[in-house]
Scaffold this active site. Structure first.
Site, PDB file in Angstrom:
ATOM      1  N   HIS A 137      42.169  49.584  33.425  1.00 35.41           N
ATOM      2  CA  HIS A 137      41.063  48.711  33.514  1.00 35.41           C
ATOM      3  C   HIS A 137      39.475  49.318  33.564  1.00 35.41           C
ATOM      4  CE1 HIS A 137      44.361  46.132  35.094  1.00 35.41           C
ATOM      5  NE2 HIS A 137      43.447  45.195  34.840  1.00 35.41           N
ATOM      6  N   ASN A 168      44.260  57.399  35.533  1.00 33.99           N
ATOM      7  CA  ASN A 168      44.291  55.925  35.929  1.00 33.99           C
ATOM      8  C   ASN A 168      44.627  55.895  37.198  1.00 33.99           C
ATOM      9  OD1 ASN A 168      44.241  53.233  35.659  1.00 33.99           O
ATOM     10  ND2 ASN A 168      46.404  53.053  35.111  1.00 33.99           N
TER      11      ASN A 168
END
Length: 288
Positions: A137, A168
């Protein structure tokens, strides 16, 4: 006579010491006065800077100027906006406002990734499947817990980039948590994040050949802090043992690398000052 002379001499020798003491007190008082005036001027400047920013529409602080030749499709989602690059099948950047209230949302997280068929060049789930990369994201789901639609929208692949699991689940995630802590302290943050597409990108994944970024950026502005401040981060898309402080750069540096212009709605005097800063320890204080 000898006794009187002795007394007179003693008195004469004491007078210069009194003058020296008076001079020292005078110098000390002058220094204190200068310090007080400087502090008052600094406080006045801080108040003036904060007041100037309070008059600016927050939406204007989320705008980013990018090079004319950069492909771009703009789309607003609930809670964030995306500048999407159909040539790389990635966002150029994602921008959002994070408030203290939004940081404490209680909407359950969902992991329903999906393509946005309204955006040309958006990749599919198959492009990421078995690629060896996480679906990372840009605007984190953790910042969207204040609204169910915002949570769902954050899983559109227009808000996603191929990231190594080490990034991440590592420093990128740590910085997301930090930003929520800072929002609770500073009331409002403006955050802009994305891949660095100005780098050479030798790797791609999936049938659509989604570019794999070598690095990512994030810039953060605390417009209502006193004084206002900003900070930038550059993170390699790889295993990284550096702490967040070592990954900190001025916003000016992020602009040089990406070719983007952030926070241009600010008065030039304020923008130029805060975009030169990169003091992570100053940001990490519990209360300002």
């Amino acid at each position: 006579m000898g006794k009187n002379t002795h007394i007179y001499t003693a008195r004469r020798s004491a007078r210069p010491r009194k003058r020296k003491n008076r001079l020292a007190w005078g110098v000390g008082a002058f220094i204190l006065l200068i310090g007080f005036v400087a502090a008052e001027i600094s406080t006045a400047r801080q108040d003036s800077a904060t007041n100037h920013i309070k008059e600016i529409d927050i939406a204007k602080l989320l705008l980013v100027a990018i090079p004319d030749e950069t492909p771009e499709i703009n789309k607003d989602y609930t809670g964030f906006s995306v500048s999407f690059n159909p040539a790389h099948h990635l966002p150029n950047y994602v921008a959002w406002e994070l408030t203290a209230a939004k940081s404490e949302g209680d909407v359950p997280r969902v992991n329903k990734f999906r393509a946005d068929t309204d955006v040309y060049g958006c990749p599919t789930l198959d492009d990421y499947r078995n690629s060896g990369f996480d679906r990372g994201h840009m605007a984190p789901a953790g910042d969207m817990k204040w609204d169910r639609q915002a949570m769902l929208d954050s899983h559109y692949l227009t808000n996603i980039c191929p990231q190594t699991h080490q990034l991440n689940g590592g420093r990128w995630s740590t910085l997301e948590t930090k930003c929520r802590q800072w929002a609770l302290r500073d009331s409002v943050l403006i955050i802009i994040a994305g891949p660095i597409l100005s780098d050479e990108l030798p790797r791609a994944i999936g049938r659509m050949q989604v570019s794999v970024p070598e690095r990512f950026f994030k810039v953060v502005l605390a417009p209502f802090a006193e004084p206002p401040r900003a900070i930038g981060f550059i993170m390699p898309n790889s295993v990284n043992i550096d702490g967040l402080e070592d990954l900190t750069v001025p916003v000016d540096r992020v602009e040089q690398i990406t070719g983007f212009d952030f926070f241009s709605a600010l008065p030039d005097s304020i923008e130029n000052q805060i975009e030169r800063q990169s003091n992570f320890r100053d940001w990490n204080r519990r209360k300002r």
